[in-house]
Design an enzyme around this catalytic site. Structure first.
Site, PDB file in Angstrom:
ATOM      1  N   SER A  18       0.841  -1.201   0.000  1.00 40.21           N
ATOM      2  CA  SER A  18       0.000   0.000   0.000  1.00 40.21           C
ATOM      3  C   SER A  18       0.874   1.249   0.000  1.00 40.21           C
ATOM      4  O   SER A  18       2.103   1.165   0.128  1.00 40.21           O
ATOM      5  CB  SER A  18      -0.921   0.006   1.231  1.00 40.21           C
ATOM      6  OG  SER A  18      -0.142   0.069   2.416  1.00 40.21           O
ATOM      7  N   SER A 145      11.485   9.785   8.034  1.00 34.72           N
ATOM      8  CA  SER A 145      10.427  10.754   8.309  1.00 34.72           C
ATOM      9  C   SER A 145      11.068  12.004   8.892  1.00 34.72           C
ATOM     10  O   SER A 145      12.224  11.973   9.344  1.00 34.72           O
ATOM     11  CB  SER A 145       9.496  10.104   9.336  1.00 34.72           C
ATOM     12  OG  SER A 145       8.777  11.059  10.063  1.00 34.72           O
ATOM     13  N   TYR A 158       8.061   6.044  17.617  1.00 35.96           N
ATOM     14  CA  TYR A 158       8.199   6.136  16.151  1.00 35.96           C
ATOM     15  C   TYR A 158       9.432   6.981  15.814  1.00 35.96           C
ATOM     16  O   TYR A 158      10.258   6.597  14.979  1.00 35.96           O
ATOM     17  CB  TYR A 158       6.930   6.767  15.579  1.00 35.96           C
ATOM     18  CG  TYR A 158       6.896   6.928  14.069  1.00 35.96           C
ATOM     19  CD1 TYR A 158       6.886   5.828  13.221  1.00 35.96           C
ATOM     20  CD2 TYR A 158       6.862   8.198  13.489  1.00 35.96           C
ATOM     21  CE1 TYR A 158       6.837   5.987  11.833  1.00 35.96           C
ATOM     22  CE2 TYR A 158       6.806   8.361  12.111  1.00 35.96           C
ATOM     23  CZ  TYR A 158       6.795   7.252  11.285  1.00 35.96           C
ATOM     24  OH  TYR A 158       6.749   7.415   9.927  1.00 35.96           O
ATOM     25  N   LYS A 162      12.918   5.945  13.768  1.00 35.41           N
ATOM     26  CA  LYS A 162      13.411   6.634  12.567  1.00 35.41           C
ATOM     27  C   LYS A 162      14.794   7.236  12.821  1.00 35.41           C
ATOM     28  O   LYS A 162      15.649   7.217  11.934  1.00 35.41           O
ATOM     29  CB  LYS A 162      12.407   7.703  12.104  1.00 35.41           C
ATOM     30  CG  LYS A 162      11.054   7.125  11.652  1.00 35.41           C
ATOM     31  CD  LYS A 162      11.163   6.201  10.438  1.00 35.41           C
ATOM     32  CE  LYS A 162       9.814   5.791   9.886  1.00 35.41           C
ATOM     33  NZ  LYS A 162       9.888   4.816   8.791  1.00 35.41           N
ATOM     34  N   THR A 193      -1.270   8.913   2.607  1.00 33.33           N
ATOM     35  CA  THR A 193      -1.483   7.454   2.643  1.00 33.33           C
ATOM     36  C   THR A 193      -2.346   7.131   3.868  1.00 33.33           C
ATOM     37  O   THR A 193      -2.786   8.025   4.579  1.00 33.33           O
ATOM     38  CB  THR A 193      -0.135   6.709   2.774  1.00 33.33           C
ATOM     39  OG1 THR A 193       0.382   6.984   4.092  1.00 33.33           O
ATOM     40  CG2 THR A 193       0.868   7.150   1.730  1.00 33.33           C
TER      41      THR A 193
HETATM   42  N1  LIG Z   1       2.638   8.846   4.893  1.00 27.69           N
HETATM   43  C1  LIG Z   1       3.414   9.702   5.535  1.00 27.69           C
HETATM   44  O1  LIG Z   1       3.020  10.868   5.746  1.00 27.69           O
HETATM   45  C2  LIG Z   1       4.780   9.280   5.984  1.00 27.69           C
HETATM   46  C3  LIG Z   1       5.602  10.255   6.550  1.00 27.69           C
HETATM   47  C4  LIG Z   1       6.872   9.891   6.974  1.00 27.69           C
HETATM   48  C5  LIG Z   1       7.322   8.602   6.808  1.00 27.69           C
HETATM   49  N2  LIG Z   1       6.508   7.660   6.265  1.00 27.69           N
HETATM   50  C6  LIG Z   1       7.028   6.301   6.127  1.00 27.69           C
HETATM   51  O2  LIG Z   1       6.716   5.785   4.855  1.00 27.69           O
HETATM   52  C7  LIG Z   1       6.708   4.351   4.913  1.00 27.69           C
HETATM   53  C8  LIG Z   1       5.501   3.831   4.145  1.00 27.69           C
HETATM   54  O3  LIG Z   1       4.321   4.270   4.785  1.00 27.69           O
HETATM   55  P1  LIG Z   1       3.006   4.737   3.996  1.00 27.69           P
HETATM   56  O4  LIG Z   1       2.797   6.157   4.332  1.00 27.69           O
HETATM   57  O5  LIG Z   1       3.083   4.301   2.596  1.00 27.69           O
HETATM   58  O6  LIG Z   1       1.872   3.961   4.813  1.00 27.69           O
HETATM   59  P2  LIG Z   1       1.182   2.528   4.564  1.00 27.69           P
HETATM   60  O7  LIG Z   1       0.352   2.570   3.329  1.00 27.69           O
HETATM   61  O8  LIG Z   1       0.518   2.188   5.859  1.00 27.69           O
HETATM   62  O9  LIG Z   1       2.407   1.565   4.296  1.00 27.69           O
HETATM   63  C9  LIG Z   1       3.063   0.847   5.305  1.00 27.69           C
HETATM   64  C10 LIG Z   1       3.587  -0.433   4.691  1.00 27.69           C
HETATM   65  O10 LIG Z   1       4.300  -1.158   5.706  1.00 27.69           O
HETATM   66  C11 LIG Z   1       3.785  -2.502   5.709  1.00 27.69           C
HETATM   67  N3  LIG Z   1       3.814  -3.105   7.033  1.00 27.69           N
HETATM   68  C12 LIG Z   1       3.189  -2.655   8.153  1.00 27.69           C
HETATM   69  N4  LIG Z   1       3.356  -3.533   9.147  1.00 27.69           N
HETATM   70  C13 LIG Z   1       4.106  -4.564   8.634  1.00 27.69           C
HETATM   71  C14 LIG Z   1       4.633  -5.770   9.182  1.00 27.69           C
HETATM   72  N5  LIG Z   1       4.419  -6.117  10.472  1.00 27.69           N
HETATM   73  N6  LIG Z   1       5.355  -6.574   8.374  1.00 27.69           N
HETATM   74  C15 LIG Z   1       5.560  -6.248   7.079  1.00 27.69           C
HETATM   75  N7  LIG Z   1       5.112  -5.113   6.520  1.00 27.69           N
HETATM   76  C16 LIG Z   1       4.397  -4.291   7.291  1.00 27.69           C
HETATM   77  C17 LIG Z   1       2.347  -2.353   5.271  1.00 27.69           C
HETATM   78  O11 LIG Z   1       1.874  -3.577   4.714  1.00 27.69           O
HETATM   79  P3  LIG Z   1       0.937  -4.625   5.510  1.00 27.69           P
HETATM   80  O12 LIG Z   1       0.002  -3.835   6.344  1.00 27.69           O
HETATM   81  O13 LIG Z   1       0.331  -5.371   4.388  1.00 27.69           O
HETATM   82  O14 LIG Z   1       1.858  -5.470   6.313  1.00 27.69           O
HETATM   83  C18 LIG Z   1       2.452  -1.305   4.172  1.00 27.69           C
HETATM   84  O15 LIG Z   1       2.791  -1.910   2.949  1.00 27.69           O
HETATM   85  C19 LIG Z   1       6.730   4.003   6.417  1.00 27.69           C
HETATM   86  O16 LIG Z   1       8.027   3.601   6.773  1.00 27.69           O
HETATM   87  C20 LIG Z   1       6.397   5.321   7.091  1.00 27.69           C
HETATM   88  O17 LIG Z   1       6.971   5.416   8.380  1.00 27.69           O
HETATM   89  C21 LIG Z   1       5.245   7.974   5.841  1.00 27.69           C
END
Ligand SMILES: NC(=O)c1ccc[n+]([C@@H]2O[C@H](COP(=O)([O-])OP(=O)(O)OC[C@H]3O[C@@H](n4cnc5c(N)ncnc54)[C@H](OP(=O)(O)O)[C@@H]3O)[C@@H](O)[C@H]2O)c1
Length: 268
Positions: A18, A145, A158, A162, A193
């Site tokens: 996702s 992040s 968190y 990071k 997201t």
């Molecule tokens: N969106 C933001 O604003 C933002 C900001 C700063 C950093 N980030 C970072 O960006 C990265 C991606 O996040 P996103 O925003 O794209 O959110 P997301 O759609 O929730 O993606 C998170 C991903 O991590 C996987 N994941 C979660 N728990 C897991 C587990 N136990 N084992 C394996 N995979 C797991 C999820 O897949 P499953 O649930 O299928 O396991 C999903 O594919 C993360 O590292 C997040 O900290 C996001």
């Protein structure tokens, strides 16, 4: 952006079911990469695989694995290494966020966040790195992040996870740079997201609410395109997001203003 450099490349992406990871996979698929997708939810991964196949991926496989179990992360990496050789590009993107005050956050929840966001990434890297070096090098991208740069209310564990990624992977880049390994740290602001929905509360249950601010965040497709550009250009650090990324500057140069804003935002 010319993604031709990705054609036929072996790309491993964690958190590819996702959000940003899925968009990264879809862009690489269009460039005819060979993809290995990881996350814990098999159903979503199957859909991601089907989408990548229709977009043109040269090959696409998935492994449903709970990467918060770092032994499982190592095992799955060992298995794929034996079967397919090392990745040329490893994208460590899986992560879970947090919405709870530090003292309300059970140790088991902090442990889960650290295990997934940090140790799972380290486990996988340690397994593939020697073979990547033997292969002449490769790229490792780490999704961090703004909270990898500074602390923030309701994000203590968190932010710790990071920050840990920054320390570990900057060290690794210094150790292995001369051996052809290039690390890119992606420092993300708000990306639109579902990360907040799945963020953990202090008792380990899901937050289940989409942050209003996140709804106005950067389009994940745009983020993925910028992220790929940074990786392919060998950028060591890439900051992405909206106006909130100014907080890095405030934190460094106007700390009083940084504290004022940080305590106001999200201090419920
Ligand atoms: N969106 C933001 O604003 C933002 C900001 C700063 C950093 N980030 C970072 O960006 C990265 C991606 O996040 P996103 O925003 O794209 O959110 P997301 O759609 O929730 O993606 C998170 C991903 O991590 C996987 N994941 C979660 N728990 C897991 C587990 N136990 N084992 C394996 N995979 C797991 C999820 O897949 P499953 O649930 O299928 O396991 C999903 O594919 C993360 O590292 C997040 O900290 C996001």
């Amino acid at each position: 952006m010319n993604y031709v450099a990705l054609r036929g490349r072996s790309v491993w992406i964690t958190g590819a079911s996702s959000g940003i990871g899925l968009e990264m996979a879809l862009l690489a698929a269009r460039a005819e990469a060979k993809l290995f997708l990881f996350s814990s939810r098999a159903e979503l991964l199957k859909k991601a695989v089907a989408l990548c196949a229709t977009r043109g991926a040269l090959a696409v496989h998935f492994e449903a694995v709970d990467l918060s179990d770092y032994n499982a992360a190592e095992e799955v990496a060992k298995k794929l290494l034996q079967l397919n050789g090392p990745p040329q590009i490893l994208i460590l993107n899986a992560g879970v966020s947090q919405r709870s005050f530090a003292v309300d956050t059970e140790l088991a929840v902090t442990s889960k966040i650290m295990n997934l966001n940090f140790l799972g990434a380290v486990g996988m890297t340690r397994v593939v790195l020697p073979s990547m070096v033997e292969n002449g090098g490769g790229k490792i991208a780490v999704t961090s992040s703004l909270t990898g740069v500074f602390g923030f209310p309701l994000r203590s564990s968190y932010a710790a996870s990071k920050h840990a990624l920054h320390g570990y992977f900057e060290s690794l880049d210094l150790e292995y740079g001369a051996l052809g390994i290039r690390v890119t740290l992606a420092i993300l602001g708000r990306i639109r997201t579902e990360i907040a929905l799945r963020a953990l509360k202090g008792d380990g249950t899901s937050y289940g609410i989409q942050d209003p601010a996140l709804k106005k965040g950067m389009d994940p497709r745009r983020c993925a395109a910028k992220y790929w550009r940074a990786i392919l250009r060998g950028r060591r650090v890439k900051v992405m997001g909206g106006i909130e990324v100014l907080m890095i500057f405030f934190h460094r140069y106007i700390p009083a203003l940084f504290r004022l804003i940080a305590r106001k935002v999200n201090s419920k």
